[in-house]
Write a protein that holds these residues in place. Structure first.
Motif, mmCIF file in Angstrom:
data_model
loop_
_atom_site.group_PDB
_atom_site.id
_atom_site.type_symbol
_atom_site.label_atom_id
_atom_site.label_comp_id
_atom_site.label_asym_id
_atom_site.label_seq_id
_atom_site.Cartn_x
_atom_site.Cartn_y
_atom_site.Cartn_z
ATOM 1 N N CYS A 69 48.756 37.233 79.717
ATOM 2 C CA CYS A 69 49.355 36.758 78.466
ATOM 3 C C CYS A 69 50.607 35.961 78.822
ATOM 4 C CB CYS A 69 49.703 37.924 77.548
ATOM 5 S SG CYS A 69 50.582 37.394 76.055
ATOM 6 N N GLU A 70 50.579 34.670 78.544
ATOM 7 C CA GLU A 70 51.714 33.809 78.872
ATOM 8 C C GLU A 70 52.935 34.175 78.051
ATOM 9 O OE1 GLU A 70 53.182 31.374 81.493
ATOM 10 O OE2 GLU A 70 51.005 31.569 81.383
ATOM 11 N N SER A 71 52.716 34.560 76.815
ATOM 12 C CA SER A 71 53.831 34.909 75.938
ATOM 13 C C SER A 71 54.546 36.165 76.421
ATOM 14 C CB SER A 71 53.333 35.105 74.501
ATOM 15 O OG SER A 71 54.350 35.590 73.674
ATOM 16 N N GLY A 83 40.178 36.601 72.626
ATOM 17 C CA GLY A 83 40.916 35.659 73.454
ATOM 18 C C GLY A 83 42.415 35.727 73.311
ATOM 19 N N LYS A 84 42.902 36.726 72.570
ATOM 20 C CA LYS A 84 44.340 36.813 72.327
ATOM 21 C C LYS A 84 44.868 38.191 72.696
ATOM 22 C CE LYS A 84 44.406 33.230 68.803
ATOM 23 N NZ LYS A 84 44.819 32.855 67.428
ATOM 24 N N CYS A 85 46.171 38.244 72.959
ATOM 25 C CA CYS A 85 46.836 39.486 73.333
ATOM 26 C C CYS A 85 46.853 40.440 72.152
ATOM 27 C CB CYS A 85 48.261 39.168 73.777
ATOM 28 S SG CYS A 85 49.296 40.611 74.061
ATOM 29 N N ASP A 107 49.405 38.529 69.933
ATOM 30 C CA ASP A 107 48.462 37.549 69.407
ATOM 31 C C ASP A 107 48.549 36.218 70.157
ATOM 32 O OD1 ASP A 107 46.330 37.521 67.618
ATOM 33 O OD2 ASP A 107 47.404 36.246 66.205
ATOM 34 N N GLY A 108 49.187 36.245 71.337
ATOM 35 C CA GLY A 108 49.290 35.020 72.131
ATOM 36 C C GLY A 108 48.014 34.757 72.917
#
Length: 852
Positions: free
Chosen positions: A157-159, A172-174, A178-179
């Motif tokens: 997760c880049e965020s 596809g999201k954290c 939700d990143g």
């Protein structure tokens, strides 16, 4: 006479706390009951989802207390995690300060709800006294071979700047922020949950107290499948690629191979070829995509030809090897023998890249022609162009083909699981340090037990970028090797917070234990949890991990049971309509009064009913609700508005109705305090007394059975009906015997209502000058004979359709019942002048008359 919750609720909360009313100890002479709600993350404020979860658990706990059980009902805090770290960065504070401040505030909020927690058992997972024992458990697992470190392609997760387990990626999201999630190659620590895959799966067959939906989700996630591993030699090399397949019967139709971008052979096959550069770009692009989306049926199939071939072990067909976006390393071996004639994904891929389609299985009454096929044929049939297997039914061939190849050392029967090992490394600060030391001479060395806990340093600079902040702390990072005494480095990754929540229910059993994670005797007395309550969103996260941890702790000798939770209740979400203004976006309910935006006066659009969320502002503040109506009203409404497992749609009118009901209870008891303080003789109208006994005992029976089944909303409905009856009965009282039965009815009402609304019932109980505290009184019992009336309602059907209802004497004779039915005016309209074909009678329930 007016019901004012503010005057009484704090009084009783203080008394319960001062008297330690809900403090319990293990007692082998009593039957125990462990009630537990999933503990909260200390975000700062409780929300209505919390209120619902904890109110459900409190009703069950208080009910069990009054039924005589030794009830443990603890509460604590799931206190590690990224939000605390992010908040600390944003507010230039420390995660520990932010977390402890939130815990203090939320604890006050929970106490305002009058929840029956044993606060002496409170834990917070960020306390070193807690995670010390978690680190010890991890070391014991390492010694058993259940913990290891390796490099692999991980969800990043880049965020949040951290790794996520597969279960923590949703569309596809954290799961947390939700990143967007991408794939990144990193070192990471793993728990070997796959060693327990078979047991985790098989135990679901006997977990009768769990919802079927949750068990199915776990079964699908574990994903057991029977098949074979088959070796395909890479042309002009001594290497091979192994595939897992459940369809060995289709091997004669395999025309190419697809491998996952993450497959170790992918880059190796490209190495030194003209297409290496483009191939590596293709791999990188696919690894940025969500794994789940890659597998979707409607997802475009993408491939890249490696320039290399493998040999089909059955017919020696030369098969090109493609890197394909729809193949995952998380299933099987990460390589697929592609049979386009008999697999739809392979069919679409072959059509797109103009690859051969070969029929391997011919249906009995159909002639398949590759050029004429518009989709893959996946049904049964017989093998064609299959050498010695020609004409064999495909089900038999599944075994025969594998046995044939196994004799040549090219295949073996095997079982595959979708479940992958649990990746626990997180590149953040606010988590439990992983208790290992990396020594250049000795390799990975566990921290000695007498040096635990490995504490988080307090002077670490937090930025939210650039990997683990612990690497920047020289005092933390640099250490000596416990084996050789040389210079070494501490592990700087911290543990996934789901590790803490995988065993916290055991620590509650003896939270002050200083010699072990928990006292073994205490755990074996209190555990397993008899009733666990929480959201279904944790079905393949916390709930699966907790089951795994329990089995590991059993095998390490800490406990003597297999599963952590006997019964599971997954409460539904709390939902409310949304409001939106064209100019100001989402509005809080109070900002959209009268259909207008209070900020600009423009129309406020009423949107869909959705889960309460801060982002859409369709929230109700529990504090405001309690201040206006009291905790008992909040509890009663949220229990009464819907069955526990269903979604609950918020209703301001429903809250008002619950408050009015409690006002009616207040006045009913207040009006009869003098009666409650006296004793009466016998005598009076026997019919009236019998009627009161029926309503009292049938209500006790209904409420008791409904709480036992967790039909809490219908239990409240029965109490509301009972109050309506008591108001009517109150006006008819005259003789002593009638007053005594009415007094008993009021006493039963307060006891039955107490688990739902403990403050108001305790206050009325005290004012009635009862000797003991209500929460510790016995649950009322019922006499079965009193729950039956002399008359029953019998439904009358004509040709299967309900046309009337009759009040008949209980156990009425069949002839008398039909006589009464044919005299009924409604029935006459359907039977007069018509031929009676058949008459059916079910005593005390049904009459069905069939006419021409």
């Amino acid at each position: 006479m007016r019901y004012n919750p503010a005057e009484i609720e704090h009084k009783w909360q203080k008394k319960w706390e001062d008297d330690k009313l809900f403090k319990v100890e293990a007692d082998n002479s009593k039957e125990k009951f462990y009630c537990l709600e999933m503990f909260p993350y200390p975000s700062g404020k409780i929300h209505m989802g919390h209120v619902r979860n904890y109110a459900i658990g409190d009703v069950i706990s208080r009910f069990k207390f009054m039924k005589g059980f030794n009830v443990i009902h603890p509460m604590g805090w799931d206190a590690f995690g990224m939000p605390a770290e992010n908040a600390a960065i944003e507010n230039k504070s420390h995660p520990a300060i932010w977390t402890k401040s939130n815990i203090a505030y939320m604890k006050t909020q929970l106490k305002q709800l009058g929840l029956s927690y044993d606060w002496d058992r409170e834990i917070a997972t960020c306390d070193p006294e807690y995670y010390k024992w978690e680190q010890l458990i991890v070391i014991k697992m390492f010694e058993k071979g259940l913990v290891y470190k390796r490099t692999s392609h991980l969800n990043w997760c880049e965020s949040c700047q951290t790794v996520l387990a597969n279960e923590q990626v949703e569309d596809g999201k954290c799961w947390r922020c939700d990143g967007e999630v991408r794939i990144k190659e990193l070192d990471g620590w793993y728990f070997k949950i796959t060693d327990y895959a078979e047991e985790l799966l098989s135990c679901t067959e006997s977990m009768d107290g769990w919802p079927k939906k949750v068990l199915t989700m776990q079964q699908n996630w574990i994903g057991k499948s029977f098949g074979a591993e088959i070796d395909f030699a890479i042309e002009n090399t001594d290497e091979k690629i192994t595939v897992f397949t459940t369809r060995a019967d289709t091997l004669f139709g395999a025309t190419f191979m697809s491998i996952a971008p993450e497959h170790p052979a992918a880059k190796r096959l490209l190495s030194g070829t003209a297409q290496e550069k483009d191939g590596l770009v293709f791999i990188e692009d696919i690894l940025k995509e969500d794994k789940i989306n890659r597998m979707a049926d409607d997802k475009e199939k993408k491939g890249f030809f490696t320039g290399k071939y493998v040999m089909n072990p059955l017919n020696k067909r030369r098969m090109p090897v493609y890197i394909a976006n729809f193949v995952l390393m998380d299933y099987g071996t990460g390589a697929v023998m592609a049979v386009p004639a008999h697999d739809q994904r392979d069919f679409e891929f072959a059509k797109k890249y103009d690859l051969d389609i070969v029929i391997a299985i011919m249906p009995e009454e159909q002639e398949l022609v590759p050029e004429a096929m518009y989709e893959a044929y996946t049904g049964p049939g017989r093998l064609v162009d299959a050498a010695q297997f020609e004409g064999m039914h495909n089900e038999k061939a599944k075994t025969e083909v594998v046995e044939f190849l196994a004799e040549k050392g090219m295949a073996k029967s095997t079982v595959n699981f979708r479940l992958r090992d649990w990746q626990i490394s997180r590149q953040r600060y606010w988590g439990a340090p992983i208790p290992f030391i990396n020594c250049p001479k000795c390799g990975t060395v566990p921290v000695p037990e007498d040096q635990l806990p490995v504490r988080l340093p307090e002077d670490v600079e937090l930025s939210g970028t650039g990997g683990s902040p612990l690497r920047k702390s020289a005092a933390f990072l640099n250490t000596t090797c416990p084996k050789c005494g040389g210079a070494a480095e501490r592990e700087t990754d911290t543990m996934d917070t789901f590790v803490e929540s995988s065993w916290y229910f055991l620590r509650y059993c003896s939270p002050k234990c200083e010699t072990a994670p928990f006292e073994k005797n205490e755990a074996n007395y209190w555990m397993p949890v008899d009733q666990y309550i929480g959201g279904i969103e944790h079905a393949i996260l916390h709930l699966l991990y907790s089951r795994f941890f329990t089995k590991v702790l059993r095998d390490l000798g800490y406990i003597n049971f297999d599963e952590p939770f006997k019964r599971l209740l997954t409460q539904g979400m709390v939902c409310k309509e949304t409001y939106k203004c064209e100019e100001h976006g989402w509005l809080f309910p109070e900002e959209a009064e009268g259909g207008k935006c209070c900020k600009c006066g423009k129309s406020a659009t009423v949107g869909r009913v959705e889960k309460m969320s801060k982002s859409k502002k369709n929230v109700v503040d529990p504090n405001k609700l309690i201040q206006q109506y009291g905790a008992d009203t909040a509890r009663l409404f949220i229990i009464f508005a819907a069955p526990p497992e269903n979604e609950l749609e918020w209703s301001d009118q429903g809250v008002e109705g619950s408050f009015r009901f409690l006002g009616r209870v207040w006045r009913l008891v207040k009006n009869n305090l003098e009666l409650l303080q006296q004793s009466f003789g016998t005598g009076g109208d026997e019919t009236f007394i019998k009627e009161m006994l029926y309503h009292t005992h049938s209500t006790i029976k209904k409420v008791t059975q409904d709480i036992d089944k967790y039909h809490l909303n219908t239990a409240v409905a029965a109490l509301m009906e009972f109050v309506n009856f008591l108001y009517k009965a109150e006006t008819r009282l005259s003789a002593d015997g009638e007053k005594q039965v009415f007094k008993d009815a009021l006493t039963a009402l307060l006891k039955l209502l107490n688990p739902f609304t403990p403050h108001i019932t305790e206050e009325l109980w005290e004012e009635a000058e009862m000797k003991e505290i209500l929460s510790r009184s016995d649950w009322p019992s019922y006499v079965e004979e009193y729950t039956k009336t002399d008359e029953v309602t019998v439904v009358v059907q004509i040709n299967g359709k309900v046309r009337s209802q009759l009040s008949l004497p209980r156990d009425c004779a069949q002839d008398d019942a039909f006589t009464a039915a044919f005299l009924d005016e409604k029935v006459k309209g359907y039977t007069d002048g018509k031929e009676i074909v058949k008459q059916i009678f079910v005593p005390n329930k049904l009459i069905n008359i069939v006419v021409k």
